[in-house]
Design an enzyme around this catalytic site. Structure first.
Site, PDB file in Angstrom:
ATOM      1  N   ARG A  59       0.817  -1.218   0.000  1.00  0.00           N
ATOM      2  CA  ARG A  59       0.000   0.000   0.000  1.00  0.00           C
ATOM      3  C   ARG A  59       0.852   1.270   0.000  1.00  0.00           C
ATOM      4  O   ARG A  59       0.384   2.316  -0.446  1.00  0.00           O
ATOM      5  CB  ARG A  59      -0.948   0.003   1.196  1.00  0.00           C
ATOM      6  CG  ARG A  59      -2.133  -0.925   0.991  1.00  0.00           C
ATOM      7  CD  ARG A  59      -3.024  -0.961   2.210  1.00  0.00           C
ATOM      8  NE  ARG A  59      -4.362  -1.418   1.857  1.00  0.00           N
ATOM      9  CZ  ARG A  59      -5.307  -1.680   2.756  1.00  0.00           C
ATOM     10  NH1 ARG A  59      -5.051  -1.550   4.041  1.00  0.00           N
ATOM     11  NH2 ARG A  59      -6.497  -2.081   2.372  1.00  0.00           N
ATOM     12  N   LYS A 196     -17.885 -13.363   6.678  1.00  0.00           N
ATOM     13  CA  LYS A 196     -19.023 -12.626   7.240  1.00  0.00           C
ATOM     14  C   LYS A 196     -20.166 -12.433   6.257  1.00  0.00           C
ATOM     15  O   LYS A 196     -20.238 -11.463   5.536  1.00  0.00           O
ATOM     16  CB  LYS A 196     -18.542 -11.273   7.742  1.00  0.00           C
ATOM     17  CG  LYS A 196     -17.674 -11.410   8.969  1.00  0.00           C
ATOM     18  CD  LYS A 196     -17.264 -10.069   9.507  1.00  0.00           C
ATOM     19  CE  LYS A 196     -16.215 -10.238  10.588  1.00  0.00           C
ATOM     20  NZ  LYS A 196     -15.230  -9.191  10.565  1.00  0.00           N
ATOM     21  N   GLY A 346      -7.667  -8.097   1.278  1.00  0.00           N
ATOM     22  CA  GLY A 346      -6.353  -8.504   1.768  1.00  0.00           C
ATOM     23  C   GLY A 346      -6.083  -9.995   1.625  1.00  0.00           C
ATOM     24  O   GLY A 346      -5.004 -10.402   1.185  1.00  0.00           O
ATOM     25  N   GLY A 369     -13.140  -3.956   1.311  1.00  0.00           N
ATOM     26  CA  GLY A 369     -14.456  -3.381   1.575  1.00  0.00           C
ATOM     27  C   GLY A 369     -14.800  -2.287   0.577  1.00  0.00           C
ATOM     28  O   GLY A 369     -15.936  -2.200   0.100  1.00  0.00           O
TER      29      GLY A 369
HETATM   30  C1  3PG Z   1      -8.560  -1.763   5.083  1.00  0.00           C
HETATM   31  O1  3PG Z   1      -7.533  -2.247   5.512  1.00  0.00           O
HETATM   32  O2  3PG Z   1      -9.504  -2.445   4.664  1.00  0.00           O
HETATM   33  C2  3PG Z   1      -8.692  -0.275   5.032  1.00  0.00           C
HETATM   34  O3  3PG Z   1      -7.509   0.346   5.430  1.00  0.00           O
HETATM   35  C3  3PG Z   1      -9.859   0.183   5.878  1.00  0.00           C
HETATM   36  O4  3PG Z   1      -9.652  -0.177   7.199  1.00  0.00           O
HETATM   37  P1  3PG Z   1     -10.912  -0.287   8.171  1.00  0.00           P
HETATM   38  O5  3PG Z   1     -11.713  -1.479   7.689  1.00  0.00           O
HETATM   39  O6  3PG Z   1     -10.369  -0.456   9.554  1.00  0.00           O
HETATM   40  O7  3PG Z   1     -11.702   0.999   8.015  1.00  0.00           O
END
Ligand code: 3PG
Ligand code: MG
Length: 395
Positions: A59, A196, A346, A369
């Site tokens: 990242r 989930k 991820g 997400g």
């Molecule tokens: C992630 O790693 O998915 C993003 O950095 C967002 O992190 P978060 O889900 O804690 O908001």
């Protein structure tokens, strides 16, 4: 006329109206605040009491085109990011020091603020926090795709106050996922896994308006299998979502593919693990932890037929080699298909990396997400904010 496949064939382009770096006023000598997603995995090579270091700088590297664009034009660049989920107060486990160290190696001279989530105003989008954040800056760049689905202060606040732009990474992400919304090559297949199901039901429902076929694997498949009347044994499943899964399956019919066999673990009387291929019905004493070989073939064949593939979420507990085969086979099918392929999240990206396949897909998203929410809603709070920046066209 009969229409096969989804009801909504195409959706508006989320790139439309986004100000880009070129739309910023001259940045030479100006102080620019860059929101990046440096929420990177850490490791502790000298044990938990030693210093942390960045375990995967994907990242950070991904933000370099934006940082280079700005610094090479004489901008004074400061980056801000969150790291982990500290609950609105300083927490040394989420200190930015290891990230700052790696950033200094990759982009010398670029500053990095403290973890944004050490302040409760970040999550609550507190105007006073936004005011402190933008104070003294002349411009703002959002290059944090992975968090642009969150209406947090650093994501939606600065564009209301400063000339603003989407960074190169954000623009690349939005155009890759935008292509899935606006002109996907058909058949369009989504492969979704992970645990989930309740979190993803909304996105699955909306994906079915966009995609021709949906593959469900990973732990969430057990809730769908239960909805089809199968026994799931000791597998993870979400009893409160079974009814919603049943409604979704009734509506989607054979456009949803579920596992037809599973790799499961049961404990013998002597207390040893026994790994069995069963299903789709599981014995009471077995927990499903990967898709089975017949399922992997079924899913790989569907991938081979697709014109577009979106993949988010592993097919099983792939960190354990006994339950990695399903995820690996799906990853290999995606990498070797001629489809336009986008992989987000991820775990899916880690699985691709483990197999050395990351270079073989069309696009690897830095946001799990965020990529799902962009597909679901066609837009994100961070993008909406940029379109309303004072320098955006159409203002
Ligand atoms: C992630 O790693 O998915 C993003 O950095 C967002 O992190 P978060 O889900 O804690 O908001
Ligand atoms: Mg996440």
């Amino acid at each position: 006329m009969s229409i096969d496949g989804p009801v909504t064939p195409t959706r508006p382009d989320p790139m439309a109206g986004l100000p880009l770096l070129e739309d910023l006023p001259d940045v030479a000598g100006r102080k620019i605040l860059v929101r990046a997603d440096f929420n990177v995995p850490l490791r502790w090579p000298d044990g938990p009491d030693g210093a942390a270091e960045v375990a995967d700088d994907f990242r950070i590297v991904a933000a370099l085109p934006t940082l280079d664009w700005l610094t090479s034009r004489g901008a004074l660049v400061t980056v801000c990011s969150h790291l982990g989920r500290p609950e609105g107060k300083a927490d040394h486990r989420y200190d930015m020091a290891p990230v700052r160290f790696r950033l200094a190696e990759l982009a010398p001279g670029v500053g990095l603020l403290d973890n944004l989530r050490f302040d409760p105003g970040e999550k609550s989008n507190d105007p006073a926090f936004v005011a402190r954040l933008v104070d003294d800056f002349d411009g703002y760049v959002n290059d944090a795709f992975g968090v642009s689905h969150r209406a947090h202060a650093s994501v939606v606040g600065p564009p209301a106050r400063l000339p603003s732009a989407a960074g190169r990474l954000l623009a690349r992400e939005v155009s890759a996922i935008g292509a899935l919304l606006t002109h996907p090559a058909r058949p369009f297949l989504a492969v979704v896994g992970g645990a989930k199901v309740a979190d993803k039901l909304g996105v699955l429902r909306s994906l079915l308006d966009t995609v021709d076929r949906l593959i469900v694997g990973g732990a969430m498949a057990f809730t769908f299998l239960a909805a089809r009347g199968h026994s799931v044994g000791l597998s993870l499943f979400d009893a409160t979502s079974v009814d919603s899964c049943r409604v979704l399956l009734d509506e989607a019919g054979d456009r949803v593919l579920l596992p037809i066999d599973l790799v499961a673990r049961r404990t013998t009387a002597a207390g040893d693990d026994e790994i069995v291929v069963v299903g789709p019905d599981l014995p009471d004493d077995a927990a499903g932890l990967d898709i089975g070989p017949a399922t992997a073939r079924l899913f790989a064949d569907a991938v081979a037929d697709a014109g577009t593939v979106f993949w988010n979420g592993p097919m099983g507990v792939f960190e354990d080699p006994r339950f990695a085969a399903g995820t690996h086979e799906v990853a290999e099918a995606i990498a070797s298909s001629g489809a336009f392929s986008v992989v987000g999240g991820g775990d899916s990206v880690a699985a691709l990396d483990q197999l050395g396949l990351a270079g073989k897909v069309s696009f690897v998203s830095t946001g799990g997400g965020a990529s799902l929410e962009l597909l679901e809603h066609g837009d994100l709070p961070g993008l909406v904010a940029l379109r309303h920046a004072p320098n955006a066209a159409g203002r």
